[in-house]
Design an enzyme around this catalytic site. Structure first.
Site, PDB file in Angstrom:
ATOM      1  N   LYS A 190       1.037  -1.016   0.152  1.00  0.00           N
ATOM      2  CA  LYS A 190      -0.121   0.096   0.055  1.00  0.00           C
ATOM      3  C   LYS A 190       0.823   1.140   0.069  1.00  0.00           C
ATOM      4  O   LYS A 190       1.684   1.575   1.168  1.00  0.00           O
ATOM      5  CB  LYS A 190      -0.831  -0.055   1.178  1.00  0.00           C
ATOM      6  CG  LYS A 190      -1.710   1.141   1.165  1.00  0.00           C
ATOM      7  CD  LYS A 190      -2.982   0.991   2.620  1.00  0.00           C
ATOM      8  CE  LYS A 190      -3.707   2.418   2.373  1.00  0.00           C
ATOM      9  NZ  LYS A 190      -4.557   2.408   3.537  1.00  0.00           N
ATOM     10  N   ARG A 213     -10.558  10.066   1.231  1.00  0.00           N
ATOM     11  CA  ARG A 213     -10.507  10.850   2.337  1.00  0.00           C
ATOM     12  C   ARG A 213     -11.573  11.684   2.619  1.00  0.00           C
ATOM     13  O   ARG A 213     -12.153  12.073   3.743  1.00  0.00           O
ATOM     14  CB  ARG A 213      -9.041  11.592   2.704  1.00  0.00           C
ATOM     15  CG  ARG A 213      -7.941  10.688   2.724  1.00  0.00           C
ATOM     16  CD  ARG A 213      -6.599  11.103   2.647  1.00  0.00           C
ATOM     17  NE  ARG A 213      -5.499  10.179   2.618  1.00  0.00           N
ATOM     18  CZ  ARG A 213      -4.224  10.435   2.667  1.00  0.00           C
ATOM     19  NH1 ARG A 213      -3.892  11.670   2.062  1.00  0.00           N
ATOM     20  NH2 ARG A 213      -3.333   9.482   2.574  1.00  0.00           N
ATOM     21  N   ARG A 272       1.436  10.033   5.526  1.00  0.00           N
ATOM     22  CA  ARG A 272       1.597   8.680   6.053  1.00  0.00           C
ATOM     23  C   ARG A 272       2.914   8.115   5.474  1.00  0.00           C
ATOM     24  O   ARG A 272       3.212   6.822   5.287  1.00  0.00           O
ATOM     25  CB  ARG A 272       0.486   7.759   5.741  1.00  0.00           C
ATOM     26  CG  ARG A 272      -0.789   8.381   6.466  1.00  0.00           C
ATOM     27  CD  ARG A 272      -1.960   7.681   5.716  1.00  0.00           C
ATOM     28  NE  ARG A 272      -3.298   8.011   6.536  1.00  0.00           N
ATOM     29  CZ  ARG A 272      -4.440   8.075   6.093  1.00  0.00           C
ATOM     30  NH1 ARG A 272      -4.824   7.468   4.854  1.00  0.00           N
ATOM     31  NH2 ARG A 272      -5.565   8.387   6.853  1.00  0.00           N
ATOM     32  N   GLU A 281       7.710  -7.049   1.930  1.00  0.00           N
ATOM     33  CA  GLU A 281       6.429  -7.163   2.508  1.00  0.00           C
ATOM     34  C   GLU A 281       5.696  -8.228   2.173  1.00  0.00           C
ATOM     35  O   GLU A 281       4.975  -9.009   3.215  1.00  0.00           O
ATOM     36  CB  GLU A 281       5.721  -5.663   1.931  1.00  0.00           C
ATOM     37  CG  GLU A 281       6.198  -4.484   2.593  1.00  0.00           C
ATOM     38  CD  GLU A 281       6.029  -3.936   3.991  1.00  0.00           C
ATOM     39  OE1 GLU A 281       5.163  -4.790   4.611  1.00  0.00           O
ATOM     40  OE2 GLU A 281       6.472  -3.032   4.327  1.00  0.00           O
ATOM     41  N   LYS A 336      -1.887  -1.623  -4.003  1.00  0.00           N
ATOM     42  CA  LYS A 336      -2.967  -0.352  -3.834  1.00  0.00           C
ATOM     43  C   LYS A 336      -2.055   0.670  -3.724  1.00  0.00           C
ATOM     44  O   LYS A 336      -1.199   0.791  -3.113  1.00  0.00           O
ATOM     45  CB  LYS A 336      -3.683  -0.396  -2.531  1.00  0.00           C
ATOM     46  CG  LYS A 336      -4.782   0.582  -2.366  1.00  0.00           C
ATOM     47  CD  LYS A 336      -5.397   0.595  -1.065  1.00  0.00           C
ATOM     48  CE  LYS A 336      -6.441   1.952  -0.810  1.00  0.00           C
ATOM     49  NZ  LYS A 336      -7.035   1.656   0.456  1.00  0.00           N
ATOM     50  N   SER A 377      -9.939   5.344  -5.188  1.00  0.00           N
ATOM     51  CA  SER A 377     -10.671   6.605  -5.476  1.00  0.00           C
ATOM     52  C   SER A 377     -10.132   7.865  -6.386  1.00  0.00           C
ATOM     53  O   SER A 377     -10.908   8.113  -7.231  1.00  0.00           O
ATOM     54  CB  SER A 377     -10.980   7.233  -4.077  1.00  0.00           C
ATOM     55  OG  SER A 377      -9.670   7.847  -3.545  1.00  0.00           O
ATOM     56  N   TYR A 397     -14.810   0.740  -7.573  1.00  0.00           N
ATOM     57  CA  TYR A 397     -16.360   1.381  -7.302  1.00  0.00           C
ATOM     58  C   TYR A 397     -17.293   1.260  -8.566  1.00  0.00           C
ATOM     59  O   TYR A 397     -18.285   1.429  -8.377  1.00  0.00           O
ATOM     60  CB  TYR A 397     -16.015   2.936  -7.067  1.00  0.00           C
ATOM     61  CG  TYR A 397     -15.082   3.139  -5.759  1.00  0.00           C
ATOM     62  CD1 TYR A 397     -15.799   3.326  -4.628  1.00  0.00           C
ATOM     63  CD2 TYR A 397     -13.836   3.419  -6.055  1.00  0.00           C
ATOM     64  CE1 TYR A 397     -14.749   3.317  -3.390  1.00  0.00           C
ATOM     65  CE2 TYR A 397     -12.968   3.755  -4.814  1.00  0.00           C
ATOM     66  CZ  TYR A 397     -13.533   3.334  -3.583  1.00  0.00           C
ATOM     67  OH  TYR A 397     -12.666   3.561  -2.359  1.00  0.00           O
TER      68      TYR A 397
END
Length: 331
Positions: free
Chosen positions: A202, A212, A223, A239, A254, A280, A319
């Site tokens: 991610k 958000r 982040r 990871e 992602k 998004s 979506y």
């Protein structure tokens, strides 16, 4: 008579592109409705669905409209629904995320009551939707995300989500050790049947902005200290190895389109299902360009989904899941 094609007149790849039926027959990759998962937001206290300006066609659901959306997804052939809760009250430790009566847990129970096991109910396991500072974990005295204290909160979240009826949990905070910690907590509580979808790679990305908005994030800072650096690809494999060793049942990359190279590398490495999240910002870009008449909307959506399949994704969170599933079912 010369064919005008040079030395090998019998070799014409275009023959297999001559008609729609022929192209369909020899297509190497297809998007099937069962490949798709619908992300959905539910807002505590909402009396009616709240449209999201940055994501045309997407809403913050009420509990009732979420139930209807789940049925609609099921009827379209979509395999799963990934739930995100938007609580009315947020605090420093994300209390709504571990409250059995928190909006996400209530929504999980609502959808389970509506569709049973016919639709895979997935839930986001992260604190960012319920913290007032918007970070994915709890903060230490210096305002930094405390990895190990956050793991304890994730274990609590996992239990209330599993008990509410989630079939797949998606630990998405990129805390070191999160998969192993959550797996142990679930197993010790008798939830061995609950699966973990690891957000393995991610990235700290500019493409999360509309999300958000959707969860009414109060993020301060960024982040970059815990999400993966966009400059790194090999790091994703590190990871990946850790998540698999800790017990991940599925893994994810992602965002999606900006990281197809990483998706391909992950898919080549594993024997577990691989997911990609069409986030998004990817959704918003296509909708915005289509709204201006600059691109063909449906073709752009379908082409983007094919890109994930071609790069090795077994599952795509999008979506457009319901719309794309209906179109795929029509052939």
């Amino acid at each position: 008579m010369s064919s005008g094609y040079g030395e090998f007149p019998g070799t014409r790849p275009r023959r297999l592109r001559a008609t729609p039926a022929l192209r369909r027959m020899v297509a190497e990759h297809r998007v099937h409705p069962a490949d798709l998962v619908l992300p959905a937001f539910v807002r505590e206290g909402a009396a009616e669905p709240v449209p999201l300006a940055s994501m045309p066609g997407v809403v913050q659901h009420t509990r009732d409209s979420l139930r209807k959306a789940a049925v609609e997804a099921l009827e379209a052939g979509v395999s799963g629904i990934m739930l995100f809760g938007v609580p009315e009250t947020k605090d420093a430790v994300g209390s709504a995320g571990t409250d059995p009566e928190g909006i996400l847990q209530v929504a999980i129970r609502d959808v389970r009551a509506e569709v049973g096991e016919a639709l895979v109910i997935m839930s986001d396991l992260c604190l960012d939707e319920s913290t007032d500072h918007g970070h994915c974990g709890v903060l230490d005295g210096h305002g930094r995300v405390d990895n190990d204290a956050t793991l304890a909160r994730y274990a609590e979240m996992a239990l209330v989500q599993a008990e509410a009826g989630a079939r797949v949990l998606g630990p998405s905070g990129m805390m070191d050790g999160q998969i192993g910690h959550v797996r142990r907590a679930l197993d010790e509580a008798g939830h061995q049947e609950v699966s973990l979808l690891a957000y393995t790679a991610k990235y700290t990305s500019a493409f999360y902005g509309p999300f958000r908005d959707a969860v009414e994030s109060g993020l301060t800072g960024d982040r970059t200290t815990y999400q993966q650096d966009p400059a790194n690809a090999r790091e994703a494999l590190r990871e990946l190895a850790l998540d698999l060793a800790e017990g991940a049942d599925m893994v994810m990359v992602k965002p999606g389109l900006p990281y197809l190279d990483v998706l391909r590398r992950v898919a080549d490495e594993v024997a577990v299902p691989v997911a990609a999240y069409q986030v998004s910002g990817e959704y918003a870009m296509i909708e915005a360009a289509a709204g201006q008449g600059w691109i063909e909307r449906e073709r752009a959506i379908d082409e983007s989904l094919l890109a994930f399949k071609r790069a090795g994704a077994d599952v795509v969170l999008t979506y457009w899941a319901v719309e794309a599933a209906r179109r795929a079912a029509r052939g």
